[in-house]
Design an enzyme around this catalytic site. Structure first.
Site, short mmCIF file in Angstrom:
data_model
loop_
_atom_site.label_atom_id
_atom_site.label_comp_id
_atom_site.label_asym_id
_atom_site.label_seq_id
_atom_site.Cartn_x
_atom_site.Cartn_y
_atom_site.Cartn_z
N SER A 496 -32.42 -23.04 -50.99
CA SER A 496 -32.64 -22.99 -52.44
C SER A 496 -33.26 -21.68 -52.88
O SER A 496 -32.84 -21.09 -53.89
CB SER A 496 -33.52 -24.17 -52.88
OG SER A 496 -34.82 -24.08 -52.31
N ASP A 497 -34.28 -21.18 -52.16
CA ASP A 497 -34.91 -19.94 -52.63
C ASP A 497 -34.01 -18.73 -52.40
O ASP A 497 -33.99 -17.81 -53.22
CB ASP A 497 -36.29 -19.74 -52.01
CG ASP A 497 -36.33 -19.86 -50.51
OD1 ASP A 497 -35.26 -20.06 -49.89
OD2 ASP A 497 -37.43 -19.77 -49.92
N CYS A 498 -33.25 -18.74 -51.31
CA CYS A 498 -32.27 -17.66 -51.11
C CYS A 498 -31.22 -17.69 -52.22
O CYS A 498 -30.80 -16.64 -52.73
CB CYS A 498 -31.60 -17.80 -49.75
SG CYS A 498 -32.72 -17.69 -48.34
N GLU A 501 -32.94 -16.41 -55.51
CA GLU A 501 -33.16 -14.96 -55.52
C GLU A 501 -31.83 -14.21 -55.57
O GLU A 501 -31.72 -13.17 -56.23
CB GLU A 501 -33.97 -14.54 -54.30
CG GLU A 501 -35.35 -15.19 -54.18
CD GLU A 501 -36.33 -14.78 -55.27
OE1 GLU A 501 -36.07 -13.77 -55.96
OE2 GLU A 501 -37.36 -15.46 -55.43
#
Length: 774
Positions: A496-498, A501
């Site tokens: 999710s964070d990749c 970003e």
């Protein structure tokens, strides 16, 4: 002497990017032409005498200082890239003396020096290569697997083995053991693993640099011998034949056939846990043991405090050395395992229940093949890779599946001045999105347009283009189309964070001239990324990492891993939540009508999650970085992007106050890795500062509007960064700054180059100049 021997080396290693393109290897395949693939190649004809001397000096410098700065500085590939690009730092360094003010010109000079250096490190594919290792249990299973299958000397040349031994020697603790990670206190798990690894790589029982084998064997025996190794060690050494399967707690492969309505079901497990125990259960179910060679028999004699054949294995199942024990097994766990051990397992080895075991092994192998295919045989990570590979070899030693695994082993190798190690599977996307954002923040677009364009292309090329194959939900998988992985597209496991970003970078650059940064991403691909993020939010507003959370929290009590925590089920993380807020807020501005109501609801719930997950002291716990400084930077960023301010948001005020209270006397911040397992803020020993953590804290305070209240703390921090910059524009390697599963630390070697640059960029653009004199 080891170091003197290394002075005679006349050959060099080269980092290769995108290897496999045009390769006729039928066992090597890619979904996007190997964009971002990183492999090391030994070139016997490479290197001038000056270049070889530079590499050797780096090795010796690390060795001399190995107990002061524990992680390597990841210099070998940097030297290569800087030579190839003929990099020369032309901007002279400027220092800020005591009693001097910081001017805009001084900040600009430091920023430009950092930007020019980072730009020179970009690969031809557009990403920034980097070491992503640190745990000292990553490499031994690869060596064990290849030893068992007979491919050790085929896949790992003499030069590979020499560098692997270097890594082991260079990271041995002074007491003779090895920690769970670089710089950690010695543990039975990693000391035994690295001892066995040295022996399999050719060292004798008293061999190794500085008596490495003898010292580590003494540590093992002084701490109870191999019977005290944690469960993962028991499993691997049983596979190798140095331990006995009857000394392991059961891992029944029948688990993978459980009906979905049960509370204990594979689909409810964290993916990494699920895919570690999947091949382990296959190997356990078959009670597989590798060839019992003379070396294996020697290891049985060397590593126990009693005769091997006289050990009561059933009594060793619950043993774990106190040095390894972070998550003690509960009484319920022990009773569960005992019931499986004494009742269920004996039944499953007898007719007619033996047929059930056979069917379960087939089901398990079906899942293993599915995961292999979905990841191009990279698998989800380095802990799982050798287990999956060994299972394929057991099924068919000459089969295509095993050969496809062999073709991807070199994706996991990484070389530094401290030797060769196994690293995660690459952090290509993760490091690229941060490098791009730091460069964008510099406002030096006219000087680095080509760099931004290549980075933009890499990010676009690395987006996952399809969901997992077939009926993926039946295989316990979630959608992945539109996401970004931690590494490259071939890996397949979106995070999710990749994703957030990566989406943010593409959105931001869609507002810039295509002549500078390239063509913008197609709207449908942006929508796919948004769909991923929306699917990852839980009822509490938080965002999980790999798959939607929702399993019952009591399942964590069944954690079988003694040295890690929070790994049975998925959780929601402040970092992932804040990244999603940042990306979706920008998306909302640029595409205001697309899923408008869903995104507004998402953002409202996400902000509430951040506010609710704040610790009483004002900090947020960082799950993927060390630790409270990392989490607080993320949370303050998320709150600021969502429109919260210091004046109207109590959480932001408390977060800023936490950072101000923890600022060190030199103007920086430094947090110990001990904060992670203890779950309370612990400063670095001697209250020294860490430049990466200083950068996170600076940016967190800037997000809170600190420059409008009192810019002095920011000026003090900037002074430390500026004065710490190296001659070439980089920043020095210091302590590890990342973590996972609460109790294990990991190296992100690119952080030291990216985050100080980013902090200086934010400082230069948002903090008033000149500073006061201090």
């Amino acid at each position: 002497m080891y170091l003197k021997e290394r002075k005679e080396v006349k050959k060099m290693w080269r980092l290769k990017i995108g290897e496999g393109r045009g390769d006729n290897n039928p066992y090597l395949r890619s979904t996007n032409n190997f964009v971002g693939r990183q492999t090391w190649e030994f070139d016997p004809n490479a290197g001038t005498p000056e270049e070889r001397a530079e590499v050797e000096e780096a090795r010796q410098n690390f060795y001399r200082n190995r107990f002061r700065i524990r992680p390597g500085s990841d210099l070998i590939w940097r030297m290569q890239f800087l030579r190839e690009k003929k990099f020369i730092q032309k901007i002279p360094p400027l220092k800020v003396q005591d009693g001097e003010e910081i001017t805009y010109e001084v900040a600009t000079a430091a920023l430009k020096r950092a930007v020019h250096y980072l730009s020179a490190l970009q690969s031809k594919d557009g990403h920034w290569p980097a070491d992503n290792s640190g745990p000292l249990f990553y490499h031994p299973p690869f060596v064990m697997c290849l030893y068992i299958t007979g491919y050790l000397s085929i896949l790992f040349s003499a030069e590979h083995r020499k560098e692997m031994l270097r890594y082991i020697y260079y990271h041995q603790n002074e007491d003779g053991g090895w920690g769970l990670y670089v710089g950690g206190h010695s543990t039975m798990f990693c000391t035994a693993f690295n001892y066995v690894c040295m022996r399999l790589l050719g060292e004798g029982p008293d061999g190794g640099e500085n008596n490495a084998c003898e010292k580590s064997r003494k540590w093992i025996l002084d701490h109870g011998g191999l019977t005290a190794i944690p469960s993962w060690g028991k499993t691997w050494l049983s596979i190798l034949g140095v331990y006995d399967w009857s000394g392991c707690n059961p891992m029944p492969p029948e688990f993978w056939s459980f009906p979905s309505f049960l509370p204990i079901h594979p689909a409810k497990m964290l993916n990494y846990c699920r895919l570690t125990y999947m091949p382990m259960s296959y190997l356990y179910g078959k009670r597989f043991v590798g060839p019992i060679t003379p070396l294996i028999l020697q290891l049985r004699e060397e590593l126990y405090t009693q005769t091997y054949n006289e050990i009561n294995w059933s009594k060793t199942r619950h043993l774990c050395a106190k040095e390894d024990l972070y998550y003690p097994h509960t009484l319920i766990q022990k009773l569960l395992w005992d019931s499986l051990y004494y009742t269920t397992e004996p039944l499953l080895t007898c007719w007619p229940f033996k047929k059930l075991r056979g069917n379960s092994l087939q089901v398990t192998m079906h899942h293993i093949h599915y995961e292999d295919e979905a990841s191009q045989y990279i698998t989800i990570g380095c802990v799982e890779k050798p287990l999956f590979m060994l299972a394929c070899w057991i099924e068919d030693p000459n089969g295509d599946c095993f050969k496809k695994h062999l073709a991807r082993i070199h994706d996991y190798l990484w070389l530094g001045e401290d030797g060769m190690r196994i690293h995660s599977f690459g952090s290509q996307t993760w490091d690229c999105v941060f490098a791009i954002q730091s460069l964008l923040a510099s406002n030096l677009i006219n000087e680095i347009g080509a760099i931004l364009m290549k980075g933009h292309e890499f990010i676009k090329n690395s987006q996952v283009s399809n969901n997992p194959p077939g009926d993926f939900r039946k295989m316990f998988r979630h959608i992945s189309k539109g996401g970004w992985t931690f590494s490259d597209q071939d890996h397949g496991w979106k995070v999710s964070d990749c994703t957030a970003e990566g989406l943010y970078c593409c959105l931001y650059m869609s507002t810039m001239s295509p002549e500078v940064v390239g063509e913008k991403m197609e709207p449908e691909r942006l929508y796919d990324a948004v769909n991923i993020l929306l699917s990852m939010q839980s009822k509490n507003g938080g965002v999980s990492a790999w798959e939607p959370a929702g399993a019952q929290s009591w399942l964590e009590m069944l954690n079988p891993v003694e040295f890690l925590s929070d790994l049975i089920i998925e959780y929601e993380y402040p970092e992932c939540t804040a990244s999603a807020i940042k990306a979706l807020s920008l998306f909302q501005k640029l595409c205001p009508e697309h899923r408008k109501n869903e995104i507004e609801k998402f953002l409202s719930k996400a902000v509430k999650f951040l506010e609710d997950s704040q610790f009483p002291d004002g900090s947020w716990y960082g799950h993927w970085g060390i630790c409270f400084i990392y989490g607080t930077w993320y949370a303050l960023k998320g709150l600021a992007v969502a429109g919260k301010t210091y004046s109207d948001c109590l959480a932001m005020r408390k977060g800023a106050d936490f950072l101000l209270k923890t600022q060190a006397h030199d103007g920086g911040w430094g947090e110990s890795h001990l904060s992670c397992p203890n779950k309370k803020y612990i400063p670095l020993e001697g209250n020294r500062s860490n430049l990466v953590q200083t950068s996170w804290a600076m940016m967190g305070l800037i997000h809170s509007g600190q420059m409008e209240r009192d810019p002095t703390p920011l000026h003090r921090a900037a002074k430390l960064l500026i004065n710490s910059q190296l001659e070439n524009g980089d920043f020095p390697q210091q302590e590890l700054t990342a973590s996972f599963m609460v109790n294990c630390m990991i190296q992100f070697a690119m952080y030291r180059s990216t985050f100080p640059l980013w902090a200086l960029a934010e400082y230069r653009s948002k903090v008033p100049f000149p500073s006061s004199k201090f």
